[in-house]
Enzyme design. Structure first.
Site, short mmCIF file in Angstrom:
data_model
loop_
_atom_site.label_atom_id
_atom_site.label_comp_id
_atom_site.label_asym_id
_atom_site.label_seq_id
_atom_site.Cartn_x
_atom_site.Cartn_y
_atom_site.Cartn_z
N ARG A 178 -25.29 1.09 -13.74
CA ARG A 178 -24.38 2.15 -13.29
C ARG A 178 -23.81 1.92 -11.89
NH1 ARG A 178 -28.45 4.92 -16.10
NH2 ARG A 178 -27.69 5.96 -17.99
N LYS A 215 -9.96 -1.46 -7.79
CA LYS A 215 -9.60 -1.51 -9.20
C LYS A 215 -10.28 -2.71 -9.86
CE LYS A 215 -5.05 0.64 -9.79
NZ LYS A 215 -3.66 0.37 -10.20
N GLU A 240 3.49 -10.12 -4.74
CA GLU A 240 2.78 -8.85 -4.52
C GLU A 240 3.00 -8.34 -3.10
OE1 GLU A 240 1.43 -6.89 -6.53
OE2 GLU A 240 0.66 -7.95 -8.27
N LYS A 268 -1.63 -1.52 1.91
CA LYS A 268 -2.44 -1.11 0.76
C LYS A 268 -3.64 -0.28 1.20
CE LYS A 268 -4.57 -2.47 -3.53
NZ LYS A 268 -4.75 -3.51 -4.56
N GLU A 274 -5.58 6.66 -7.73
CA GLU A 274 -4.22 6.57 -8.27
C GLU A 274 -3.77 7.85 -8.98
OE1 GLU A 274 -1.91 3.71 -11.34
OE2 GLU A 274 -3.18 2.65 -9.91
N ARG A 293 -0.67 6.12 -4.77
CA ARG A 293 -1.07 4.75 -5.12
C ARG A 293 -0.26 4.19 -6.28
NH1 ARG A 293 -7.26 2.28 -5.54
NH2 ARG A 293 -6.59 0.15 -6.00
N ASN A 334 2.35 0.12 -8.11
CA ASN A 334 2.70 -0.42 -9.42
C ASN A 334 4.18 -0.83 -9.50
OD1 ASN A 334 0.12 -0.09 -10.65
ND2 ASN A 334 0.53 2.09 -10.92
N HIS A 393 5.41 -3.47 -11.83
CA HIS A 393 4.36 -3.76 -12.80
C HIS A 393 4.61 -3.16 -14.17
CE1 HIS A 393 2.35 -5.06 -9.19
NE2 HIS A 393 1.29 -5.43 -9.86
N HIS A 403 3.99 -5.98 -16.48
CA HIS A 403 2.82 -6.02 -17.36
C HIS A 403 3.23 -6.19 -18.82
CE1 HIS A 403 -0.61 -4.13 -14.73
NE2 HIS A 403 -0.29 -5.36 -14.39
N HIS A 419 1.15 -13.84 -13.10
CA HIS A 419 1.24 -12.39 -12.85
C HIS A 419 2.32 -12.07 -11.83
CE1 HIS A 419 -0.01 -8.25 -12.10
NE2 HIS A 419 0.01 -8.54 -10.81
#
Length: 354
Positions: free
Chosen positions: A114, A136, A178, A222, A232, A236, A240, A243, A247, A260
Site C-alpha cells: 500500500r 503520476k 515537454e 510544474k 489534477e 494541473r 496535458n 496530450h 496520446h 512521446h
C-alpha cells in the site's frame, strides 16, 4: 548545483539539479535499507550499478525498453522481485531511467504494501523536464496509455545533466517538446529561449548551460502547478496541453515509430492560434520535431475518446491564443475530429510529417 522544493506538506520533496550528482547518490538519498533499483535495457547499466553500490542492500531489476513494455506484466515483475527479496514498508524503490521507467517504478512503490518510498533519478530530457516530478505513476492497458495508475509522490529527485550527453539528438529534441509545452502555456521568457538559443553546441551535443536553464524553468513551472493541484482536479490539466491528440497518436505508435514528445508536439499545433503556430513551426524545424503524421484519423479519434480524460463523450482540452496563456474548455468528438484532421492524414504507415 541547484535545489528546488515541491511543497506538499508531509509529501514535500527536494529536486537536486547538479552535474555529476549520480556519483554522489548516497549523500542525497536514504539508501541504508533494501532498495529496488529499477532501470531498463535502454539505460547504460553503469547508472543502476552506481546506485546499487550506494545501497545497504540492492536488487537491480531491468525491464525491457519501450512503451509497449509499460504493462501490468512488467509491474508484476517488479512487485515479485520485492516480495522475493523480503522488502518491508521501510524499504524503497529507485527509478534510474526515463519516463517509462519512472512510471513503472513509481507505480510499483505505490502498490507494494500500500505504498513505500520512491526516489526518481531521471536520465532523459523528457523525464528531467517533466515526468520525474508530480507523482503520476501508471501503466498502459489494452493499448490505452496510463489508464491504470496512482498518484505517488517521490521522496526526492536527482537530476544529473551529464547523463544527457549519451542521448541521441532525436531523444533530446523529443524530450524538449515537454518543456516547450510549458513555455507555450505558462512562460513566454522560456519560449524566447527556444526561439533565440541554439540548444546544441555541435550537431548532436546539447549546450548544457542552456539545457540546465530549460530544465530548471520547466520544473519550477510544474512544481508550482502540482503544489496548487496535486491530483489534477483543475489547473494541473493544463500540463496535458498537446496530450489529448498526442496520446491518441501515441496509442497507435507503441512500436516506437514516434516518440512521446513527438506526438505531443503534433498534438499542440491544433490547440494553438495561427499566430502561435507561426512561431512554433520554426522552433519545430530547429528541433527536428514533426508537425504531423500519417495514420488513420478514425483510429486516432477512437483512441482519444478512450483516454482517461474523456467523460460523457467530451474531453477537457487546453488551447492558447497567446504565448504564456491558456484556456480550458470541453470539446466533443466532432470538434476534436476537425482538429485531428489538421495534423493527421490517412495512410497505412506510421510516422513522418504531413
Amino acid at each position: 548545483m541547484m535545489n528546488l522544493q515541491v511543497n506538499l506538506g508531509a509529501r514535500s520533496y527536494e529536486i537536486v539539479i547538479e552535474r555529476g550528482c549520480l556519483g554522489k547518490v548516497g549523500e542525497y538519498l536514504n539508501l541504508d535499507r533494501k532498495v529496488l533499483v529499477v532501470t531498463d535495457t535502454g539505460v547504460p547499466a553503469a547508472y543502476a550499478r552506481t546506485v546499487a553500490g550506494a545501497c545497504r542492500e540492492a536488487v537491480i531489476c531491468t525491464v525491457e525498453q519501450g512503451e509497449e513494455h509499460k504493462t501490468l506484466q512488467s509491474l508484476e515483475k517488479l512487485l515479485s522481485a520485492m516480495l522475493a527479496a523480503g522488502f518491508s514498508r521501510k524499504d524503497c524503490v529507485v527509478a534510474v531511467g526515463g519516463g517509462i521507467c519512472g512510471d513503472l517504478a513509481g507505480f510499483a512503490a505505490a502498490s507494494y504494501m500500500r505504498g513505500i518510498d520512491f526516489y526518481n533519478i531521471p536520465t532523459t530530457v523528457l523525464s528531467q523536464v517533466d515526468s520525474s516530478i508530480g507523482g503520476k505513476t501508471a501503466v498502459n492497458l489494452d493499448g490505452i496509455k496510463n489508464v491504470v495508475g496512482a498518484f505517488h509522490q517521490p521522496r526526492g529527485v536527482l537530476i544529473d545533466t551529464d547523463v544527457l550527453r549519451t542521448l541521441p539528438r532525436r531523444h533530446i529534441s523529443a524530450g524538449l517538446a515537454e518543456a516547450l509545452k510549458m513555455a507555450v502555456t505558462f512562460d513566454e521568457d522560456l519560449f524566447w529561449i527556444f526561439e533565440k538559443e541554439d540548444l546544441f553546441e555541435k550537431e548532436d551535443l546539447p549546450d548544457m548551460d542552456v539545457m540546465e536553464t530549460v530544465i530548471e524553468r520547466s520544473l519550477r513551472i510544474k512544481g508550482r502547478v502540482v503544489e496548487q493541484d496535486e491530483t489534477e482536479q483543475g489547473l494541473r490539466r493544463v500540463l496535458n496541453f498537446g496530450h489529448t491528440i498526442g496520446h491518441g497518436i501515441e496509442s497507435l505508435c507503441l512500436d516506437g515509430s514516434l516518440y512521446h514528445g513527438e506526438c505531443v508536439a503534433i498534438g499542440m499545433l491544433p490547440m494553438c492560434s495561427p499566430q502561435i503556430r507561426a512561431r512554433l513551426l520554426p522552433v519545430y524545424e530547429k528541433l527536428h520535431l514533426p508537425s504531423g503524421c500519417r495514420m488513420d484519423p478514425d483510429r486516432v479519434c477512437e483512441a482519444m475518446m478512450h483516454d482517461k480524460k474523456a467523460d460523457s463523450g467530451e474531453i477537457t482540452i487546453v488551447e492558447t491564443d497567446r504565448i504564456g496563456t491558456f484556456r480550458m474548455r470541453r470539446a466533443g468528438a466532432a470538434d476534436l475530429r476537425k482538429k485531428v484532421e489538421t495534423v493527421v492524414r490517412r495512410q497505412a504507415v506510421h510516422g513522418g510529417s504531413v
